[in-house]
Design a protein around this motif. Sequence first.
Motif, mmCIF file in Angstrom:
data_model
loop_
_atom_site.group_PDB
_atom_site.id
_atom_site.type_symbol
_atom_site.label_atom_id
_atom_site.label_comp_id
_atom_site.label_asym_id
_atom_site.label_seq_id
_atom_site.Cartn_x
_atom_site.Cartn_y
_atom_site.Cartn_z
ATOM 1 N N ILE A 55 -6.934 21.899 24.836
ATOM 2 C CA ILE A 55 -7.116 20.680 25.622
ATOM 3 C C ILE A 55 -6.778 19.482 24.727
ATOM 4 C CG2 ILE A 55 -8.758 19.251 26.876
ATOM 5 C CD1 ILE A 55 -10.290 21.772 27.583
ATOM 6 N N VAL A 56 -6.003 18.559 25.278
ATOM 7 C CA VAL A 56 -5.560 17.385 24.530
ATOM 8 C C VAL A 56 -6.179 16.126 25.119
ATOM 9 C CG1 VAL A 56 -3.575 16.038 23.754
ATOM 10 C CG2 VAL A 56 -3.373 18.527 23.991
ATOM 11 N N GLY A 57 -6.798 15.314 24.253
ATOM 12 C CA GLY A 57 -7.315 14.005 24.626
ATOM 13 C C GLY A 57 -6.325 12.933 24.204
ATOM 14 N N VAL A 58 -5.858 12.147 25.153
ATOM 15 C CA VAL A 58 -4.886 11.084 24.909
ATOM 16 C C VAL A 58 -5.620 9.746 24.899
ATOM 17 C CG1 VAL A 58 -2.834 9.930 25.829
ATOM 18 C CG2 VAL A 58 -3.079 12.398 26.065
ATOM 19 N N GLU A 59 -5.460 9.001 23.807
ATOM 20 C CA GLU A 59 -6.091 7.678 23.719
ATOM 21 C C GLU A 59 -5.394 6.724 24.697
ATOM 22 O OE1 GLU A 59 -8.754 7.213 21.989
ATOM 23 O OE2 GLU A 59 -8.717 8.826 20.502
ATOM 24 N N ASP A 60 -6.184 5.913 25.405
ATOM 25 C CA ASP A 60 -5.590 5.009 26.393
ATOM 26 C C ASP A 60 -4.838 3.860 25.713
ATOM 27 O OD1 ASP A 60 -7.439 2.958 25.751
ATOM 28 O OD2 ASP A 60 -8.508 3.101 27.644
ATOM 29 N N ASP A 61 -4.148 3.077 26.519
ATOM 30 C CA ASP A 61 -3.274 2.020 26.001
ATOM 31 C C ASP A 61 -4.033 0.966 25.195
ATOM 32 O OD1 ASP A 61 -1.405 3.425 27.439
ATOM 33 O OD2 ASP A 61 -1.161 1.906 29.001
ATOM 34 N N THR A 62 -5.203 0.564 25.656
ATOM 35 C CA THR A 62 -5.986 -0.453 24.958
ATOM 36 C C THR A 62 -6.377 0.022 23.569
ATOM 37 O OG1 THR A 62 -6.859 -1.287 27.052
ATOM 38 C CG2 THR A 62 -8.111 -1.825 25.066
ATOM 39 N N ARG A 63 -6.784 1.266 23.460
ATOM 40 C CA ARG A 63 -7.188 1.809 22.163
ATOM 41 C C ARG A 63 -5.987 1.913 21.212
ATOM 42 N NH1 ARG A 63 -11.944 3.797 21.597
ATOM 43 N NH2 ARG A 63 -11.443 5.654 20.382
ATOM 44 N N THR A 71 2.972 -3.902 19.985
ATOM 45 C CA THR A 71 4.164 -3.246 20.538
ATOM 46 C C THR A 71 3.924 -1.787 20.899
ATOM 47 O OG1 THR A 71 4.980 -2.619 18.354
ATOM 48 C CG2 THR A 71 5.700 -4.756 19.229
ATOM 49 N N ARG A 72 2.724 -1.317 20.703
ATOM 50 C CA ARG A 72 2.401 0.078 20.990
ATOM 51 C C ARG A 72 1.271 0.111 22.016
ATOM 52 N NH1 ARG A 72 3.581 3.285 16.416
ATOM 53 N NH2 ARG A 72 2.878 5.087 17.578
ATOM 54 N N PRO A 73 1.164 1.103 22.807
ATOM 55 C CA PRO A 73 2.053 2.249 22.873
ATOM 56 C C PRO A 73 3.362 1.897 23.556
ATOM 57 C CG PRO A 73 0.441 2.422 24.610
ATOM 58 C CD PRO A 73 0.084 1.191 23.808
ATOM 59 N N VAL A 74 4.377 2.692 23.299
ATOM 60 C CA VAL A 74 5.664 2.540 23.962
ATOM 61 C C VAL A 74 5.537 3.046 25.385
ATOM 62 C CG1 VAL A 74 8.064 3.347 23.967
ATOM 63 C CG2 VAL A 74 6.955 2.747 21.800
ATOM 64 N N ASN A 75 4.860 4.160 25.557
ATOM 65 C CA ASN A 75 4.687 4.786 26.873
ATOM 66 C C ASN A 75 3.233 4.660 27.320
ATOM 67 O OD1 ASN A 75 7.383 5.965 27.228
ATOM 68 N ND2 ASN A 75 6.852 7.105 25.387
ATOM 69 N N PRO A 76 3.016 4.376 28.604
ATOM 70 C CA PRO A 76 1.639 4.251 29.100
ATOM 71 C C PRO A 76 0.896 5.593 29.072
ATOM 72 C CG PRO A 76 3.224 3.904 30.882
ATOM 73 C CD PRO A 76 4.016 4.093 29.625
ATOM 74 N N ILE A 96 -8.774 9.229 27.061
ATOM 75 C CA ILE A 96 -9.963 8.636 26.436
ATOM 76 C C ILE A 96 -9.884 7.127 26.582
ATOM 77 C CG2 ILE A 96 -11.241 8.324 24.286
ATOM 78 C CD1 ILE A 96 -9.872 10.981 23.323
ATOM 79 N N SER A 97 -10.922 6.524 27.147
ATOM 80 C CA SER A 97 -10.977 5.074 27.311
ATOM 81 C C SER A 97 -12.203 4.517 26.617
ATOM 82 C CB SER A 97 -11.024 4.698 28.796
ATOM 83 O OG SER A 97 -9.846 5.121 29.435
ATOM 84 N N GLY A 98 -12.110 3.239 26.267
ATOM 85 C CA GLY A 98 -13.193 2.532 25.600
ATOM 86 C C GLY A 98 -12.597 1.520 24.649
#
Length: 165
Positions: A55-63, A71-76, A96-98
């Motif tokens: 299972i992979v946890g992807v950090e959200d854009d704000t984090r 300039t990051r992330p490049v992809n949402p 993952i959000s916060g």
Amino acid sequence: MTSPDPLHLPPLTMRWYSRPDSSAAPVVVTGAFDVLHVGHVRFLSDVRGRHSPLIVGVEDDTRVRGWKGPTRPVNPAEERAEMLAALRCVDGVFVISGPAEVADWDSYADLLRPLGMAALAFTTGDPYTEEKRRGAEALGADAWVLPLTEGRSTSAALNRLARSL
């Protein structure tokens, strides 16, 4: 400027993009996975080859923006989660959000505890190695340190692209 008090910040939250079919204790990997590259694929395939499910946890854009700059992330996050979910070696993906300031392993342990994970996997040289080891231990999980594919990172790929323009 003082650092925000983590006790007064909202906790990390998890939103499933794709849930795993298995109820077995998973191996968990977390990260930005901003521009998917061969280093990511080799790492995730190696983890999956050792245990199922992954299972992979992807950090959200704000984090990611808070850690890596404007300039990051490049992809949402939704697209990063979709790309990871499409990989054969990945059984489930969550976002993952916060606040970016919440990066301590007590917060991650609270987030990941309901998964009943078997292991937390990360690469050699991860700047949070000791925190991840402590987090895995607090969760009764193994800490797996796997080799990094040298020269293959999102930053390296973006630098190569910038030089070619």
